[in-house]
Design a protein around this motif. Structure first.
Motif, PDB file in Angstrom:
ATOM      1  N   CYS B  53       3.397 -36.395 -12.112  1.00  0.00           N
ATOM      2  CA  CYS B  53       4.505 -35.214 -13.199  1.00  0.00           C
ATOM      3  C   CYS B  53       5.675 -34.490 -12.308  1.00  0.00           C
ATOM      4  N   GLY B  55       7.581 -32.294 -13.646  1.00  0.00           N
ATOM      5  CA  GLY B  55       7.841 -30.710 -14.082  1.00  0.00           C
ATOM      6  C   GLY B  55       9.075 -30.945 -15.327  1.00  0.00           C
ATOM      7  N   ARG B  57       8.206 -31.381 -18.458  1.00  0.00           N
ATOM      8  CA  ARG B  57       8.214 -30.707 -19.251  1.00  0.00           C
ATOM      9  C   ARG B  57       7.942 -31.167 -20.595  1.00  0.00           C
ATOM     10  N   ALA B  60       5.137 -31.472 -23.398  1.00  0.00           N
ATOM     11  CA  ALA B  60       5.137 -30.229 -23.473  1.00  0.00           C
ATOM     12  C   ALA B  60       6.024 -29.754 -24.895  1.00  0.00           C
ATOM     13  N   GLU B  61       7.519 -30.151 -24.912  1.00  0.00           N
ATOM     14  CA  GLU B  61       8.282 -29.255 -25.588  1.00  0.00           C
ATOM     15  C   GLU B  61       8.214 -30.724 -27.085  1.00  0.00           C
ATOM     16  N   ARG B  69       0.847 -27.525 -21.309  1.00  0.00           N
ATOM     17  CA  ARG B  69       1.221 -26.215 -20.441  1.00  0.00           C
ATOM     18  C   ARG B  69       1.737 -26.822 -18.778  1.00  0.00           C
ATOM     19  N   ILE B  70       2.439 -27.153 -18.441  1.00  0.00           N
ATOM     20  CA  ILE B  70       3.392 -27.364 -17.207  1.00  0.00           C
ATOM     21  C   ILE B  70       3.632 -26.298 -15.781  1.00  0.00           C
ATOM     22  N   ARG B 418      16.540 -30.308 -17.902  1.00  0.00           N
ATOM     23  CA  ARG B 418      15.402 -28.891 -17.307  1.00  0.00           C
ATOM     24  C   ARG B 418      15.201 -28.747 -16.152  1.00  0.00           C
TER      25      ARG B 418
END
Lengths: 217, 514
Positions: B53, B55, B57, B60-61, B69-70, B418
């Motif tokens: 990962c 990060g 996200r 999650a989006e 959750r990250i 992001r």
């Protein structure tokens, strides 16, 4: 009689605008232009003849014109040319035919260091010797050196061919010698016949890249 | 630097659609380009490898149930500095591969930045504040006013700086063009050639014949002329509204552009004239410039090739701002961009991004002084780049003496980025810095162009608010008097008056020059 443009004591902008207007079919002869750098830039058509020597960046971004220099050319001859022909009867200084995507550069005499650097598809023919670092990071096209080459010839060659008639001081990284094919000989003979160069194509050496991806594994 | 194991991936099985009904949803598996999730034969989704990962996200989006959750694994900066997890991973990487770390995005970590500066509002002792709601504020910036036959007029003191086609996807380039067109600012080709639609999109037209303007008021396209000369021809130079000569950039001054082979697709290879999959390494300097005299000749022939119509700009990395800007102005350009260390990059050695160059706030004062010494301040436009995030940063740069600012990284973030700092991998989940068709398809240029336009409008509004509350109705009237440094370090670096002390630090008063 070709129209003549005398550039003596004139600025680039003045000469350039006059030259562009005069280019309508017949060759335009430009005199006393050695002080002008970047003359005949980005022309799409027409024929320009420079009487005497030229300044630097002659025919930069040339995109179709034929430019002849009766004397010597300055630095960065035909820089970043995409189409057209640039012919020099004398010698060319540092960096002739750099960054070219296409077209033909012919220098009857010698050329300086960093000739044809980052050539991306042009045919660059030097009738005499070239300095060091010729054909550095060449990405396509042909560099033909009838005479000798200096050090580090073809350094980081990626694609394209370098043909040398004489000797070289040293070869650059990512280069290897490759046997001349019949096609190569035929191609070189065609170049020589077209530009009136006396040389035996069979005696040339050919350089090719070791790898198209020399920088990272 | 996102490294292995930096992020914890947790999936709330109580709400996860797949956990409730296996086979029904696998959005996370689909959107993650890094293989964090896996779906088994029974249709059940598992966290397969949270170590990959980065990060970003995106899972999650896109999760329809908000089940993901990250989180950063730990605040290792506090607990293990200087031997942070990132440093450890970096050393492992070098010891295992023999190669240095190369990454995209830009500088991370604390460096002197605009946060050490505050804005001084207008009260009794200065010009009264202007009314943002009922009064006008002049925000236009003209580049090449006296020097080019067709100067460009930016509606706001903002532009999108150079980001190449190759580093960015075609869709991202077009979104920037649309965003610029909708707000009357300029976008920049970067050094990787031009996307065919870019010139007329930037001017606000959706069709090459330019029959009807679709995106008003129409913006401008700056054509970048760089050391690799990728896709450059006379037509390319004339395709836009101005030409920018790139000398360097903030993230890697002294090095050329660097496009990793992973991003050199057939399309990019064709534009750049290199083999597919081969790295495009721009030279660090111009092979066709051996001296400063040659640089002047280059400016002159670019004016000639563009028939003296288009403004000529120059972009500098953060080195010796006084001398560099002075020389750039002497070379005869119409605008000079100076990029600070926080400037972005598609790929650069980590040590260079992190440690080479000086911060943006340290570039602006010497650059302004150089232009003032030549009598060219406000004539030759100064554009500040590098880590400028919002209207507040922009205002501070303008008050320090810049004429405009560039939003590069911020524009990418406005597009959806992001800041996962993995631009070089070519797997951008938002399709911004990827060349993969399936990832690029996630970026709709029109929709994202609108996002960019929204961002620019809102930012311009912020600049306007700050300009007017400090008693001005024209951004050209802003000055250092509208700012104060809040700490001694910032005061020492910038020459701004320090809060409390209400004066410049002594050595700035004693005829300091760089």
């Amino acid at each position: 009689m070709s129209p003549v443009l005398d550039a003596k004591d004139q600025e680039l902008k003045t000469v350039s605008r006059k030259l562009r207007k005069m280019l309508n079919g017949q060759p335009v002869v430009v005199k006393n232009a050695a002080h002008l750098h970047g003359l005949a830039a980005g022309l799409k058509h027409g024929e320009v003849v420079i009487e005497g020597h030229s300044g630097d960046y002659l025919g930069v971004l040339n995109d179709g014109a034929t430019i002849t220099v009766k004397g010597d050319a300055g630095k960065y001859l035909a820089d970043n040319m995409t189409r057209g022909r640039v012919l020099v009867e004398g010698n060319a200084d540092y960096g002739a035919g750099q960054y070219c995507y296409g077209g033909t550069v012919v220098v009857k005499g010698n050329a300086g260091d960093f000739t044809a650097t980052m050539n991306k598809g042009a045919t660059i023919i030097i009738g005499g010797d070239v300095g060091s670092e010729a054909g550095t990071y060449m990405l396509a096209g042909d560099l033909v050196i009838v005479g000798d080459a200096g050090a580090n010839l073809g350094n980081y060659l990626i694609r394209g061919n370098i043909y040398v008639g004489g000797e070289w001081a040293s070869l650059g990284h990512n280069t290897r010698l490759e046997p001349l094919t019949e096609e190569d000989v035929h191609k070189l003979e065609g170049y020589f016949a077209e530009h009136g160069i006396q040389a035996d194509a069979h005696g040339f050496h050919k350089l090719a890249p070791l790898s198209a991806k020399p920088f990272y594994k | 630097m996102p490294v292995i194991g930096t992020f914890c991936v947790s999936v709330d099985k109580d709400v996860c659609v797949n956990a409730q009904s296996p086979g029904k949803c696998a959005t996370c598996v689909e959107v993650c380009p890094y293989g964090v999730y896996e779906i088994d034969a029974q249709g059940q989704v598992h966290v397969n490898n949270y170590n990959t990962c980065v990060g970003c996200r995106i899972c999650a989006e896109f999760c329809p149930a908000n089940a993901i959750r990250i989180n950063p694994a730990e605040s290792e900066y506090l607990s293990r500095y200087p031997w942070t997890f990132g440093q450890i991973e970096e050393i492992h990487h070098k010891s295992l591969t023999g190669g240095y770390l190369l990454r995209g995005f830009g500088t991370a970590g604390p460096l002197p930045h605009f946060d050490g500066i505050v804005v001084v509002p207008s009260q009794l002792a200065s010009e009264s504040p202007r009314d943002k709601y009922r009064e006008e504020c002049q925000m236009e910036v003209v580049i090449g006013e006296d020097t080019a036959e067709e100067p460009i007029t930016l509606r706001y003191p903002i532009l999108f700086p150079a980001m190449s086609y190759g580093a960015l996807s075609r869709e991202a380039k077009l979104a920037l063009a649309i965003g610029a067109a909708k707000t009357g600012i300029a976008t920049n080709t970067g050094e990787g050639g031009v996307v065919p639609e870019e010139p007329y999109y930037a001017n606000g037209y959706a069709d090459p014949e330019r029959k009807e303007q679709k995106w008003a008021p129409g913006g401008y396209l700056v054509i970048q002329w760089s050391t690799g000369r990728w896709g450059v021809s006379a037509d390319y130079v004339n395709a836009g509204d101005a030409v920018e000569i790139k000398i360097g950039q903030g993230a890697k001054p002294g090095m050329g552009g660097h496009l990793l082979g992973a991003k050199v697709t057939e399309e990019i290879a064709a534009v750049r004239g290199i083999p597919v999959g081969s790295d495009a390494l721009s030279p660090c300097r111009y092979y066709d410039v051996l001296s400063f005299e040659d640089m002047k000749k280059m400016v002159a022939f670019l004016r000639d090739v563009t028939d003296y119509k288009k403004p000529i700009l120059m972009k500098l990395g953060p080195s010796r701002p006084y001398d560099d800007v002075r020389m750039a102005a002497e070379a005869g350009v119409d605008a000079i961009s100076i990029d600070g260390i926080c400037g972005g990059t598609g790929a650069s050695p980590d040590v260079v991004t992190q440690g080479v160059g000086i911060p943006t706030i340290a570039c602006i004062p010497p650059a302004v002084r150089a232009l003032k010494d030549l009598g060219l301040h406000r004539k030759v436009k100064l554009i500040a780049l590098g880590g400028i995030r919002n209207g507040l940063d922009a205002f501070k740069a303008l008050a320090m003496g810049a004429d405009a600012v560039g939003f590069g990284t911020a524009a990418e973030i406005a597009m959806g980025c992001r800041a996962c700092m993995a631009c070089h991998k070519g797997n951008c989940p938002y399709g911004i810095t990827s060349q993969k068709p399936e990832l690029r398809a996630r970026l709709d240029p029109e929709e994202v162009g609108q996002r960019l336009a929204n961002f620019v409008q809102a930012t311009a509004e912020e600049i306007k608010i700050l300009t007017m509350l400090s008693g001005h109705d024209d951004i050209r009237d802003l000055s250092e008097e509208d700012l104060r440094a809040v700490d001694i370090n910032t005061a020492a670096i910038t020459g701004l008056k320090m809060i409390g002390y209400e004066r410049r630090l002594p050595w700035w008063e004693n005829g300091h020059s760089s």
